[in-house]
Structure formats: structure tokens, C-alpha cells
Design a protein around this motif. Structure first.
Motif, PDB file in Angstrom:
ATOM      1  N   UNK A  96      -0.658  16.409   7.809  1.00  0.00           N
ATOM      2  CA  UNK A  96       0.589  16.098   8.502  1.00  0.00           C
ATOM      3  C   UNK A  96       0.449  14.968   9.515  1.00  0.00           C
ATOM      4  N   UNK A  97      -0.677  14.922  10.225  1.00  0.00           N
ATOM      5  CA  UNK A  97      -0.906  13.873  11.231  1.00  0.00           C
ATOM      6  C   UNK A  97      -2.368  13.472  11.167  1.00  0.00           C
ATOM      7  N   UNK A  98      -2.611  12.208  10.831  1.00  0.00           N
ATOM      8  CA  UNK A  98      -3.965  11.709  10.610  1.00  0.00           C
ATOM      9  C   UNK A  98      -4.650  11.423  11.954  1.00  0.00           C
ATOM     10  N   UNK A  99      -5.849  11.972  12.179  1.00  0.00           N
ATOM     11  CA  UNK A  99      -6.518  11.763  13.475  1.00  0.00           C
ATOM     12  C   UNK A  99      -6.892  10.310  13.738  1.00  0.00           C
ATOM     13  N   UNK A 100      -6.984   9.490  12.699  1.00  0.00           N
ATOM     14  CA  UNK A 100      -7.327   8.078  12.900  1.00  0.00           C
ATOM     15  C   UNK A 100      -6.110   7.244  13.311  1.00  0.00           C
ATOM     16  N   UNK A 101      -4.925   7.843  13.274  1.00  0.00           N
ATOM     17  CA  UNK A 101      -3.708   7.068  13.492  1.00  0.00           C
ATOM     18  C   UNK A 101      -2.929   7.468  14.739  1.00  0.00           C
TER      19      UNK A 101
END
Length: 733
Positions: free
Chosen positions: A633-638
């Protein structure tokens, strides 16, 4: 005229359909669509019997239209006619990177493979196997290409069998598993690099003209520096939910090679298989050389769908007990290292029971007497219990574990040996090393020569003896810490066969172990993620992603692994690495198969209370995590937050993991996070679980939301400093 054959699975009963053709029939082109639920790889034999790829991508409803594709590319003819070859040979018309290169018995180096016929076997209502026979018109040499399709999962396994009937031996110089051809305006490669404690570091770049090669020459721990998994996006970089993307993975635990060549017509030629580095293989007449399987799936809806395709396929068809259960555990390594004795271990067994996990795992250091295993520089290979540490052997620990109501597991590294060991003294010819060169060590050890059947028997015997002496042994952690330096076998006459025969020896041992002990859980460990692939995972229930258990780092490592491997395979331990609170560490470890590797006695009363409650909370959600569909759902790199959802197939129950990955400038979940995969008209409620004692949730559990709302507007888990990890349970009303 054209002959078109559609490869699909429609019947339950296994069926073999053979197609072979006369010279007159082969004057026509023959089209073979290899189709899954959503995708198609279409190959075609032309009037000259050259077999080429004419289409790869989303399936077309009208099969006849595949033949129209090639005419739409207004490009100069490649002249050779082999740019699109399904299995490119060398030494004749081809001047590009080949899939196969040989030297015939008469010394000639040319090969030209022509289509002869194909067969379709319907294995089940979902699985089908196409075999295509190619032969050289001059030499008695043939290759059979296999395409095993998993219809609902949109997955294909591809491999080749090579054989000949020449008057003498043929030398194989290259022997790929698969040769794909993609057509697009541009291509973006996502691949990985790393090292110990830095596994699965992603890189994405546009492919330019020439060849990009992903490979390993390490022999063992082949994925240590570069894993054999990758993605190729077409036209633009794929996102989680948009774009055309191919996921590829070689099912092989040894040296691999993947060549990605952008040719003069802007086509991408993808050739994958065993690395032919130092591995020329002499093939005798009437013998068959079988390559490992190359696995791939294609998605026109982004990385998430491709990932779920591969994860479902793995659970249903490839993993050992992929839809079964796993054991939570307490490991002693981080709390004792090599310094322990029987009484100390008895205390840890009580801690295991107190914590509430299923199993105690005894790690390295329990064996060897002449050269005691008190460090990593001695004893490896001498697999008798150390009498000073364990005067009553392993049996007393297994018995005491039973008395405590927990299971017992043990660590081994049976492929390896310390020079300072009785095994090395007694069998120096069993060790991989160059006889005239100085020994080169990796972690103070050398590798045993598994090309030797006697060594295979010894390695199997290590496992077999443990179980025969301790029938209630419940778990094996199988480690592999060294790479192969000075590759030389005292057993083999032909040293160019070494790397391949070593891997065959390893698989022989693992198959023998599983034949006798089919259900015992085993962890595939390699000092981290140095050896993980789907050939090995046929024999192991889980793998160890990294020795780096800092939970912040593990969020990123586990995230990248999850594209290719389902959560049920990922062994995640709570340790003292990192400075995060125990809740954060435990929440991160719950994204897979939970374990603990810390000193329970040093936990504060409140931390211990939390850990015990966390095990119970995990037991309530583990089935969803292990067997559910994963949505990132939410990319840690972004951004500041990492968020992912595991959801049951019926969309009724889910678990959402949320983590703060940025501690600067009051970072947190400032915006709602959109969920995926829900039923739009179904109503859901959200509740927070695994709270630390004395804290309260900020989630309003009385509210309900439609799936439509949660997917289009989202939900804010309120992740921030002081709430840096939040686990939500999603339930349909």
C-alpha cells in the motif's frame, strides 16, 4: 496457410496430444499460442522450420490475430531470420548472444535447430505441459523445449533437454533454460545486488543497446552478491498497480546467468540458465542434459499482480507444504553464541515455554570434541555432540523440551568443514581445494565436494543420524556460510563438470532427506539470503532473508523479497539489533514466520508481558499472513510510512502492517492510505491489535467503512513518533 494450435487446459483428465508434420505440412507456418488466463506467449514455425516468438503479452481473444502482429513493425529485415528465435543457436546464421553453443563430435562448432513437432500434455484442469522438439538437419542433435503453464496463476516454467546420437561426445559450451523475446519501445530492468547483511538492494535502470548480464560465479551462496530474480517493465517503469511487467526467476541454487540483449530491432532477447562459466559439459551419445527451470509471470496491471501470481503459484505448486503451518520459535544464538552448556539450555527451554512459541532452536556450537566448536574456526564437520557442553547428548535436550511442552530443533551446516577438524584430517580428498595452491577460507571454512557420492552419503548421514538418535527432533536449520574458492574436485576426472555436478549432488542429498523425512520443517539458511530459490524451496519450508535483523533494515529487505516469495517462506526473528522498541521489532517480524532470538531473561517485565501477548496475537493472524494475498500500500522507499495488507481470498479478513520509516520533521501518515483488493460493496471495520501494555489505540473501532471508501479514500493508521508501528485487523461485517 497457417496451422494454429491453442495451448490451454480445459479438461480434468491428463491427456497427451502429439503433433508431428510431414514435409508438405511444414511448408506452411505453424502457430502455437501458449496461453494462461490473461497472457500469451506465441511461437511460430515458418516455412523454413525456424521457430520464433511472434507475440508476448496480454492474451488476445481472437487467436488468429496473433499472426497479424509481426507485420505492424515496419523495420528492416534482420537478414539472419533468428532475432526472434525461441532457442538461439550459434555458429551458423546467428551473430547475437546464443542460448546454446556446442562442439560436435567431429569438432564442428555450428548448430542450426529446426522445428520438428510438439506435444501437449494436460496434467490437470489448471496445469499443462507443451514440449517442442528441435533438431539440427545436419547433425544427430536435438533440443526439446518445455513450457509448463499454470493457467489461473499466469505462471510459466520453461526448461530444455539436450541430447544427441553422434559418433562420439559433444561438448556443451552454453545451455540455457529459456530464450524469451520481448517487443516494446523501451525496457526497464529492476534487479538486485547486496552482500552479507545488505541483501536485496534494488536498482532500476533503462536497458540500452548491448547486453546486460546478471550472474553469479560463487558456487554456493550463489545469490550473495546478486540474486537470480528480476523484473522487466515494458515502455515505462511499472508501479505497484500499473504497467506491463515480467517477473523472472531461475530455479537453481548454483551459478546462474541471465543475459538481456537489446538487439538492432529494439527487441529484448532474454536468455536465462546455468552460468556456463568454467562449466563446459561433455555429453555422451544418448544421454540427456536437463537444464533447471526458468520461472516467469507477466502482468499488465503492475508489480502487485505479478507478485501475487508468483506467490499463489509458489504456495500451491512449488513450496514444501506451501499451504500448511509453520512453527514459531526461540533461537539461542544471539543470547549465548557459542557459550552454553546443558543447564543453560534447559533454562532456555523454560523460556521457550514461558514465551509461548512452539519450538526451541539450538544453533551453532553444540558439536565436536577433538576440536571443540567454541568458535567458527574449528570443529565444523565433526557432528558428534560436544561432551563438555552436552554430557548427555542432544537426546537429553529433546527429552527436556518434551517435558516443557515444546518442540526441539537444531542447527547444522553439513556441506562445510573447518580445516581444524577430524573430518578434514581423515578425508582431505573430500574437500574442494586446488592441490597445488594455498587454501583460501571463507569464514574459516572450506566446502565439501558434493560431486563425490561418498560425500553425499556423509551429508545425508549427518541428518539421518540426528533423526535416528532423536526421533522427536522437530526442526532443522540448514546453514551454508562459505563460497567456493579454488574450485577443484579430487573425485571428478573432468573439472569443467564440477559446478554442475556439485549442485546435482546437493539436490540428490536433499531429495533423499525428503524421501525419508518428508514433513520435518527445515530452514534454508546461508548466513542470510545467499541461497534462496524455488529449486531449493521444494525441500525447505522457509528461508532466512538476512543476518541483519535490525527491524528498520528488515522492512526494506523483507519488502523486496516479498515480490518473489510469499510471507510463509520468510523467517523473521525479533532480536536486539537496532534501537527500536520491542513492539516495533516484533511487529516487523510478524510480516512472515515469527521467531525470537534474544535473551528472554533480560527483558523487562513489561516487555516480556508484551512478547507473550504478541505471540498470542500472532497466532490469531498468522493464517492470513501466511496464506493471504499481499497488497503493498505504501512503499518505504517513497515516503515516511511503509504499509502492506494481507487479505484472505474471500476478502473477509485482512491484516495491515504500518511502520514509520522516517523520524525527521514530525514524519508520519499525514494522508490516508488507500487499501486494495476489497469488495467494494462490503462493509468493514478496523481494529488495532498487538498494543504495548498500558497504551491505547487512536483507532475508532466503532466506525465501519465500505470497501469502496477504503480503496478510494483510504484509512489513516495514525503512524507517527510514539506510534511508529501499527497493526490493524480488517474484518468484514
Amino acid at each position: 496457410m497457417k496451422n494454429i494450435f491453442r495451448l490451454q487446459v480445459k479438461g480434468l483428465r491428463p491427456l497427451l496430444i502429439l503433433f508431428s508434420y510431414s514435409a508438405a505440412a511444414l511448408a506452411q507456418s505453424i502457430t502455437i499460442p501458449i496461453e494462461t488466463k490473461d497472457n500469451a506467449l506465441v511461437i511460430q514455425a515458418n516455412s523454413d522450420k525456424d521457430l520464433n516468438v511472434i507475440y508476448f503479452g496480454k492474451k488476445l481473444a481472437e487467436t488468429d490475430e496473433y499472426d497479424k502482429v509481426s507485420d505492424l513493425y515496419k523495420q528492416r529485415n534482420d537478414n539472419s531470420g533468428v532475432f526472434r528465435s525461441v532457442y538461439t543457436s550459434s555458429g551458423s546464421r546467428n551473430l547475437l548472444e546464443p542460448a546454446i553453443t556446442v562442439t560436435h563430435a567431429d569438432g564442428d562448432n555450428s548448430l542450426d535447430l529446426k522445428y520438428v513437432g510438439h506435444a501437449v500434455e494436460k496434467i490437470s484442469d489448471n496445469v499443462s505441459l507443451l514440449s517442442v522438439v528441435l533438431k539440427d538437419p545436419v547433425y544427430k542433435f536435438e533440443v526439446t523445449l518445455f513450457y509448463k503453464t499454470y493457467f489461473k496463476e499466469n505462471v510459466v516454467e520453461q526448461w530444455s533437454e539436450i541430447k544427441h546420437q553422434e559418433k562420439g561426445n559433444v561438448v556443451l559450451h552454453k545451455f540455457a533454460s529459456a530464450n524469451l523475446y520481448l517487443k516494446s519501445e523501451s525496457y526497464w530492468l529492476t534487479h538486485y545486488h547486496g552482500n552479507w547483511a545488505r541483501e536485496m538492494q534494488p536498482e532500476e535502470a533503462k536497458l540500452t543497446y548491448g547486453i546486460k548480464t546478471l550472474d553469479s560465479k560463487l558456487g554456493t551462496r550463489a545469490n550473495l552478491y546478486m540474486p537470480s530474480v528480476f523484473m522487466v517493465s515494458l515502455n515505462k517503469p511499472a508501479t505497484e498497480n500499473e504497467g506491463d511487467v515480467l517477473f523472472g526467476a531461475l530455479e537453481y541454487s548454483g551459478n546462474f546467468k541471465v543475459d538481456l540483449e537489446l538487439d538492432a530491432q529494439n527487441g529484448l532477447r532474454l536468455i536465462a540458465g546455468i552460468n556456463n562459466y568454467a562449466s563446459e559439459y561433455t555429453l555422451k551419445p544418448n544421454k540427456t542434459f536437463t537444464t533447471p527451470k526458468f520461472l516467469y509471470t507477466f502482468s499488465s496491471k503492475g508489480k502487485g499482480e505479478a507478485s501475487r501470481n508468483m506467490q499463489r503459484w509458489a504456495r500451491d505448486y512449488k513450496l514444501l507444504d506451501g499451504n500448511g503451518e509453520r512453527l514459531t520459535l526461540l533461537n539461542n544464538w544471539e543470547s549465548t553464541f557459542f557459550d552454553f552448556n546443558e543447564n543453560k539450555l534447559f533454562g532456555l527451554l523454560k523460556d521457550t515455554k514461558n514465551l509461548g512459541v512452539d519450538l526451541f532452536l539450538l544453533d551453532d556450537g553444540w558439536f565436536a570434541n577433538k576440536y571443540p566448536r567454541n568458535g567458527d574456526n574449528a570443529g565444523l564437520g565433526d557432528w558428534e555432540p560436544n561432551k563438555k557442553k552436552l554430557p548427555n547428548g542432544v537426546a537429553s535436550l529433546v527429552k527436556q523440551a518434551g517435558a516443557e511442552g515444546v518442540k526441539f530443533g537444531i542447527w547444522i551446516e553439513p556441506e562445510m568443514v573447518n580445516p581444524k577438524s577430524e573430518l578434514c584430517e581423515n578425508h582431505p580428498d573430500w574437500v574442494i581445494k586446488e592441490p597445488a595452491r594455498a587454501e583460501k577460507y571463507f569464514r574459516n571454512q572450506l566446502v565439501l565436494d558434493l560431486s563425490n557420492p561418498k560425500v553425499q552419503d556423509f551429508v545425508f548421514g549427518v541428518v539421518d543420524h540426528l533423526f535416528s538418535e532423536n526421533p522427536k527432533l522437530a526442526f532443522i536449520k540448514w546453514d551454508c556460510n562459505a563460497v567456493i574458492y579454488n574450485a577443484h574436485s579430487a573425485y571428478l576426472k573432468n573439472q569443467s563438470h564440477f559446478y554442475i555436478d556439485y549442485m546435482r549432488g546437493l539436490y540428490n542429498v536433499l531429495a533423499k532427506v525428503r524421501a525419508k523425512y518428508p514433513k520435518v520443517p527445515m530452514m534454508l539458511c546461508s548466513g542470510g539470503g545467499g541461497r534462496v530459490d524455488y529449486a531449493a524451496l521444494q525441500y525447505f519450508t522457509e528461508f532466512w532473508p538476512s543476518d541483519n535483523t535490525d527491524p528498520m533494515e528488515r522492512i526494506f529487505i523483507q519488502w523486496e523479497y516479498s515480490y518473489f516469495y510469499p510471507a510463509i517462506t520468510s523467517a523473521n526473528h525479533v532480536t536486539d539489533w537496532g534501537k527500536q522498541p520491542i513492539k516495533f521489532r516484533t511487529d516487523v517480524a510478524m510480516m512472515g514466520k515469527l521467531g525470537f532470538d534474544l535473551n528472554v531473561k533480560t527483558l523487562s517485565p513489561t516487555d516480556l508481558q508484551f512478547c507473550k501477548a504478541a505471540v498470542q496475537a500472532y497466532n490469531g493472524i498468522k493464517d492470513v499472513v501466511w496464506h493471504g494475498d499481499q497488497f503493498r500500500l505504501a512503499n518505504p522507499t517513497e515516503g515516511d510510512v511503509a504499509s502492506l495488507l494481507y487479505l484472505t481470498e474471500d476478502k473477509s479478513t485482512g491484516v495491515i502492517f504500518n511502520y514509520l520509516v522516517n523520524n525527521r520533521y514530525a514524519a508520519g501518515s499525514q494522508f490516508p492510505i488507500k487499501l486494495q483488493g476489497l469488495k467494494a460493496n462490503k462493509k468493514y471495520k478496523l481494529s488495532e491489535i498487538n498494543l504495548y501494555p498500558g497504551t491505547k489505540s487512536t483507532v475508532d473501532e466503532e466506525k465501519t467503512y465500505t470497501g469502496e471508501f477504503l480503496m478510494n479514500v483510504g484509512f489513516n493508521p495514525d503512524v507517527r513518533a510514539g506510534r511508529n508501528s501499527v497493526i490493524l485487523k480488517l474484518e468484514a461485517m
